[in-house]
Write a protein that holds these residues in place. Structure first.
Motif, PDB file in Angstrom:
ATOM      1  N   ASP A   3      13.390  13.613  36.423  1.00 53.07           N
ATOM      2  CA  ASP A   3      13.598  14.443  36.971  1.00 53.07           C
ATOM      3  C   ASP A   3      13.685  13.884  38.618  1.00 53.07           C
ATOM      4  OD1 ASP A   3      12.893  16.866  38.247  1.00 53.07           O
ATOM      5  OD2 ASP A   3      11.479  17.300  38.706  1.00 53.07           O
TER       6      ASP A   3
ATOM      7  N   VAL B  39      24.653  17.105  32.028  1.00 59.21           N
ATOM      8  CA  VAL B  39      24.919  18.114  31.184  1.00 59.21           C
ATOM      9  C   VAL B  39      25.485  17.982  29.506  1.00 59.21           C
ATOM     10  CG1 VAL B  39      25.854  19.318  32.903  1.00 59.21           C
ATOM     11  CG2 VAL B  39      27.404  17.473  31.611  1.00 59.21           C
TER      12      VAL B  39
ATOM     13  N   ARG C   2      15.794  13.029  41.859  1.00 62.82           N
ATOM     14  CA  ARG C   2      15.881  14.301  42.705  1.00 62.82           C
ATOM     15  C   ARG C   2      16.441  13.282  44.314  1.00 62.82           C
ATOM     16  NH1 ARG C   2      15.823  19.559  41.653  1.00 62.82           N
ATOM     17  NH2 ARG C   2      14.100  19.259  39.072  1.00 62.82           N
TER      18      ARG C   2
ATOM     19  N   GLY D  96      24.894  16.732  39.504  1.00 63.71           N
ATOM     20  CA  GLY D  96      24.197  15.876  40.043  1.00 63.71           C
ATOM     21  C   GLY D  96      22.687  16.212  38.936  1.00 63.71           C
ATOM     22  N   VAL D  97      23.252  16.509  37.426  1.00 59.38           N
ATOM     23  CA  VAL D  97      22.644  16.611  36.288  1.00 59.38           C
ATOM     24  C   VAL D  97      23.415  16.258  35.197  1.00 59.38           C
ATOM     25  CG1 VAL D  97      21.369  18.167  37.303  1.00 59.38           C
ATOM     26  CG2 VAL D  97      23.661  19.250  35.782  1.00 59.38           C
TER      27      VAL D  97
ATOM     28  N   LEU E 240      27.489  13.437  33.618  1.00 61.01           N
ATOM     29  CA  LEU E 240      26.625  13.873  34.975  1.00 61.01           C
ATOM     30  C   LEU E 240      27.606  14.552  35.794  1.00 61.01           C
ATOM     31  CD1 LEU E 240      24.107  13.373  35.993  1.00 61.01           C
ATOM     32  CD2 LEU E 240      25.900  12.022  38.218  1.00 61.01           C
TER      33      LEU E 240
ATOM     34  N   LEU F 255      21.865  14.964  43.617  1.00 61.60           N
ATOM     35  CA  LEU F 255      20.522  14.457  41.897  1.00 61.60           C
ATOM     36  C   LEU F 255      19.869  15.373  42.344  1.00 61.60           C
ATOM     37  CD1 LEU F 255      20.285  10.795  41.379  1.00 61.60           C
ATOM     38  CD2 LEU F 255      22.271  11.545  40.286  1.00 61.60           C
ATOM     39  N   ARG F 256      19.884  16.704  41.088  1.00 63.48           N
ATOM     40  CA  ARG F 256      18.983  17.516  40.782  1.00 63.48           C
ATOM     41  C   ARG F 256      18.119  17.745  39.709  1.00 63.48           C
ATOM     42  NH1 ARG F 256      21.312  21.593  40.112  1.00 63.48           N
ATOM     43  NH2 ARG F 256      23.948  21.402  39.064  1.00 63.48           N
ATOM     44  N   GLY F 257      18.077  16.644  39.478  1.00 66.49           N
ATOM     45  CA  GLY F 257      16.499  15.786  38.684  1.00 66.49           C
ATOM     46  C   GLY F 257      17.028  15.560  37.043  1.00 66.49           C
ATOM     47  N   VAL F 258      17.863  14.770  37.860  1.00 61.39           N
ATOM     48  CA  VAL F 258      18.137  13.660  36.922  1.00 61.39           C
ATOM     49  C   VAL F 258      17.151  13.621  35.124  1.00 61.39           C
ATOM     50  CG1 VAL F 258      19.658  12.066  35.665  1.00 61.39           C
ATOM     51  CG2 VAL F 258      20.101  13.061  37.123  1.00 61.39           C
ATOM     52  N   THR F 259      17.300  13.788  33.886  1.00 61.91           N
ATOM     53  CA  THR F 259      16.339  13.012  33.220  1.00 61.91           C
ATOM     54  C   THR F 259      16.723  11.876  31.973  1.00 61.91           C
ATOM     55  OG1 THR F 259      14.479  14.369  33.498  1.00 61.91           O
ATOM     56  CG2 THR F 259      14.172  12.929  31.217  1.00 61.91           C
TER      57      THR F 259
ATOM     58  N   GLU G 112      21.856  18.139  47.941  1.00 61.90           N
ATOM     59  CA  GLU G 112      21.502  17.375  46.535  1.00 61.90           C
ATOM     60  C   GLU G 112      22.982  17.385  45.638  1.00 61.90           C
ATOM     61  OE1 GLU G 112      17.631  18.501  44.529  1.00 61.90           O
ATOM     62  OE2 GLU G 112      18.837  19.667  44.472  1.00 61.90           O
TER      63      GLU G 112
END
Length: 235
Positions: free
Chosen positions: A8, A211, A10, A208-209, A205, A19-23, A17
Motif C-alpha cells: 500500500d 493494473v 503512497r 500510480g497503481v 503501472l 503512487l496510490r497504494g502500490v502493492t 498522488e
C-alpha cells in the motif's frame, strides 16, 4: 532468498498522488515493470531505492520494515538510475572504488571484485581510462558494473541498456539472468527485447497503481517462449 514486499505504498507531491497504494512482491528473479510516461514509474523506483520516502505504506525486506530505517535494504541494494553517470575525471576502477566506499563495502573485497566486474561489462581493457573519454554506451556499462558491487541481493535497473549496441545488450541480458538466480531484480525498460530475454514476470503501472498483476511467463531463452501477443504499455 528474501523478497521485497511492497504494501500500500503512497507518495504525494502537493495535490498530486503519484503512487496510490502500490502493492507488489519482488522475489528472486527478474520482474519487468512497464508503464506510460507519467504513470509513476520514476517515483516508484526512487522509493524502492530508498531515495524517496513514502507518505504511507511499508517496504519489508527479509522480515524487517525498512520504510523509515532503510539501512538494511541499502546494504544489499544495487541501483542503476536512468539519468546521471560516473564522475568523468575518474577511471572505472577509481569510480568503483569510490562507490564501494560509499556503500561501506570492504575495500579489499571491492578491489578483488573490480577486474571481474569490468570484464563482465566488456570494459576490462579500459579500466584506467577516464570515464569522460567514453561513449555513452561505455559510460552506461560503468554504472551497471557499480550496481553489481558487493553481489547485491536486490537490483533496481532503470532503463539500464539505453545506449548499448546489439552485442553489448546481449551481454547485459546474460549478466542480468545470471545475477537473478540469486537476487531479486526489478527491470524498468521500454526495450521489448530486454523484457523478452530476461523477465520472469511483468507488472504494469498506470496512474500510480499496479493494473496488471505479475503474469508469470517464460523468458526467451533457447528452451523458452518469448512474450508473443502480450500487450505491454511502453515506458
Amino acid at each position: 532468498m528474501p523478497t521485497l514486499e511492497v504494501r500500500d505504498l503512497r507518495v504525494r507531491f502537493g495535490r498530486t498522488e503519484a503512487l496510490r497504494g502500490v502493492t507488489l512482491d519482488l522475489p528472486t528473479g527478474v520482474t519487468g515493470l512497464t508503464g506510460a510516461n507519467g504513470a509513476g514509474k520514476s517515483t516508484l523506483i526512487r522509493t524502492l531505492a530508498t531515495l524517496q520516502r513514502p507518505g504511507a505504506g511499508r517496504l519489508i525486506w527479509d522480515g524487517q520494515d525498512v520504510t523509515r530505517r532503510p539501512g538494511p535494504l541499502r546494504r544489499v541494494l544495487g541501483y542503476v538510475p536512468q539519468e546521471g553517470g560516473a564522475y568523468p575525471h575518474l577511471t572505472p576502477t577509481e569510480f568503483l572504488q569510490y562507490m564501494g566506499a560509499a556503500k561501506r563495502l570492504n575495500a579489499r573485497a571491492v578491489d578483488a571484485q573490480i577486474p571481474a566486474l569490468l570484464d563482465a561489462v566488456n570494459l576490462g581493457g579500459h579500466a584506467h581510462r577516464p570515464v569522460g573519454t567514453f561513449s555513452g554506451g561505455m559510460a552506461r556499462r560503468v554504472l551497471i558494473a557499480q550496481a553489481l558491487l558487493g553481489d547485491p541481493r536486490l537490483l533496481i535497473l532503470d532503463e539500464p541498456s539505453v545506449g548499448l549496441d546489439a552485442g553489448e545488450r546481449l551481454r547485459f541480458q546474460t549478466l542480468i539472468r545470471e545475477h537473478a538466480r540469486r537476487a531479486a531484480v526489478l527491470l524498468v525498460t521500454h526495450i521489448r527485447e530486454d523484457l523478452d530475454a530476461t523477465a520472469d514476470r511483468l507488472l504494469t503501472l498506470e496512474g500510480g497503481v499496479i493494473v496488471r498483476p505479475g503474469q508469470p511467463h517464460l523468458a526467451a531463452a533457447p528452451d523458452r517462449t518469448p512474450l508473443v501477443g502480450l500487450e505491454i504499455a511502453r515506458a
